[in-house]
Design a protein around this motif. Structure first.
Motif, PDB file in Angstrom:
ATOM      1  N   UNK A  58       0.882  -1.161  -0.259  1.00 26.50           N
ATOM      2  CA  UNK A  58       0.168  -0.127  -0.232  1.00 26.50           C
ATOM      3  C   UNK A  58       0.889   1.198   0.074  1.00 26.50           C
ATOM      4  N   UNK A  59       1.947   1.303   0.806  1.00 31.82           N
ATOM      5  CA  UNK A  59       2.793   2.257   0.817  1.00 31.82           C
ATOM      6  C   UNK A  59       3.453   2.786  -0.403  1.00 31.82           C
ATOM      7  N   UNK A  60       3.951   1.645  -1.312  1.00 32.74           N
ATOM      8  CA  UNK A  60       4.612   1.825  -2.312  1.00 32.74           C
ATOM      9  C   UNK A  60       3.469   2.156  -3.504  1.00 32.74           C
ATOM     10  N   UNK A  61       2.432   1.636  -3.469  1.00 29.19           N
ATOM     11  CA  UNK A  61       1.545   2.085  -4.898  1.00 29.19           C
ATOM     12  C   UNK A  61       1.122   3.417  -4.118  1.00 29.19           C
ATOM     13  N   UNK A  62       0.875   3.777  -3.040  1.00 33.70           N
ATOM     14  CA  UNK A  62       0.335   5.182  -2.746  1.00 33.70           C
ATOM     15  C   UNK A  62       1.548   6.261  -3.460  1.00 33.70           C
ATOM     16  N   UNK A  63       2.883   5.879  -3.130  1.00 36.69           N
ATOM     17  CA  UNK A  63       3.895   6.536  -3.638  1.00 36.69           C
ATOM     18  C   UNK A  63       3.789   6.830  -5.186  1.00 36.69           C
ATOM     19  N   UNK A  64       3.748   5.528  -5.803  1.00 36.69           N
ATOM     20  CA  UNK A  64       3.771   5.507  -7.179  1.00 36.69           C
ATOM     21  C   UNK A  64       2.403   6.436  -7.793  1.00 36.69           C
ATOM     22  N   UNK A  65       1.586   6.357  -7.275  1.00 34.54           N
ATOM     23  CA  UNK A  65       0.228   7.295  -7.570  1.00 34.54           C
ATOM     24  C   UNK A  65       0.417   8.752  -7.411  1.00 34.54           C
TER      25      UNK A  65
END
Length: 211
Positions: A93-100
């Motif tokens: 979740x943390x990395x996908x939020x960063x990517x978004x």
């Protein structure tokens, strides 16, 4: 047109000074993002800002000072989402939020992305100290966090620094190569399609194998 005065600059800038400084930086961002550092001139920046060249030099010592100010501002904005990676959060979740967030920033700040890309392509002559003293420690810290998540089995095996650079390369492509994308994908909602594609790609890469 506002003119500089002979009075010494106060510690707290006036409303006109604040407005003119912002006006100069916005104009310079337009010029630098198109012309690059070498191709840009103070005359071009002055014309874009609607101010005289002496007025520009009242607020900044020269072209390099304006460029460095913009680069430092861009770096602070660009790195904030990486700083927010939460060690206590769910890794995927943390990395996908960063990517978004990086995809959103590529859409919102294309000029800043091209400004930074041009600086790096020139060998980072004005930003190398910032890269060494600001960027590297942050990347070291977040790479260690990602490595810990991988070691704990909470992410699929990846090399953390290459992962971070892959995220940068993929997301910032949509800013740096905006003209090419407009030719190759003239129809459809490119922004939403790109976000879905990039998120799906990294989700598959990072999701641990079940069992």
């Amino acid at each position: 047109m506002d003119s500089p005065t002979d009075a010494p600059r106060s510690k707290k800038p006036s409303r006109i000074q604040t407005r003119n400084r912002k006006r100069i930086l916005e104009a310079a961002l337009d010029v630098f993002s198109v012309e690059g550092y070498r191709g840009a001139t103070l005359d071009q920046i002055a014309q874009a800002a609607g101010l005289s060249k002496p007025n520009i030099l009242y607020y900044f010592d020269g072209k390099e000072a304006i460029h460095v100010t913009l680069l430092n501002r861009t770096m602070e904005t660009w790195l904030e989402p990486l700083r927010r990676l939460d060690p206590e959060g769910e890794p995927l979740d943390e990395l996908l939020r960063y990517i978004r967030r990086k995809m959103e920033m590529s859409h919102a700040f294309p000029r800043e992305s091209r400004l930074f890309a041009n600086e790096i392509l020139q060998g980072a002559p004005r930003m190398r100290p910032h890269l060494e003293d600001g960027l590297k420690p942050l990347v070291d810290e977040k790479a260690a966090l990602i490595a810990r998540w991988v070691a704990d089995g909470r992410l699929a095996p990846v090399e953390p620094r290459h992962l971070i650079m892959s995220i940068w390369a993929t997301t910032q492509h949509y800013a740096d190569f905006e003209a090419q994308i407009a030719v190759l994908m003239p129809e459809g909602n490119v922004r939403e399609e790109a976000l879905t594609h990039v998120e799906t790609m990294f989700r598959k890469l990072l999701t641990p194998a079940s069992g």
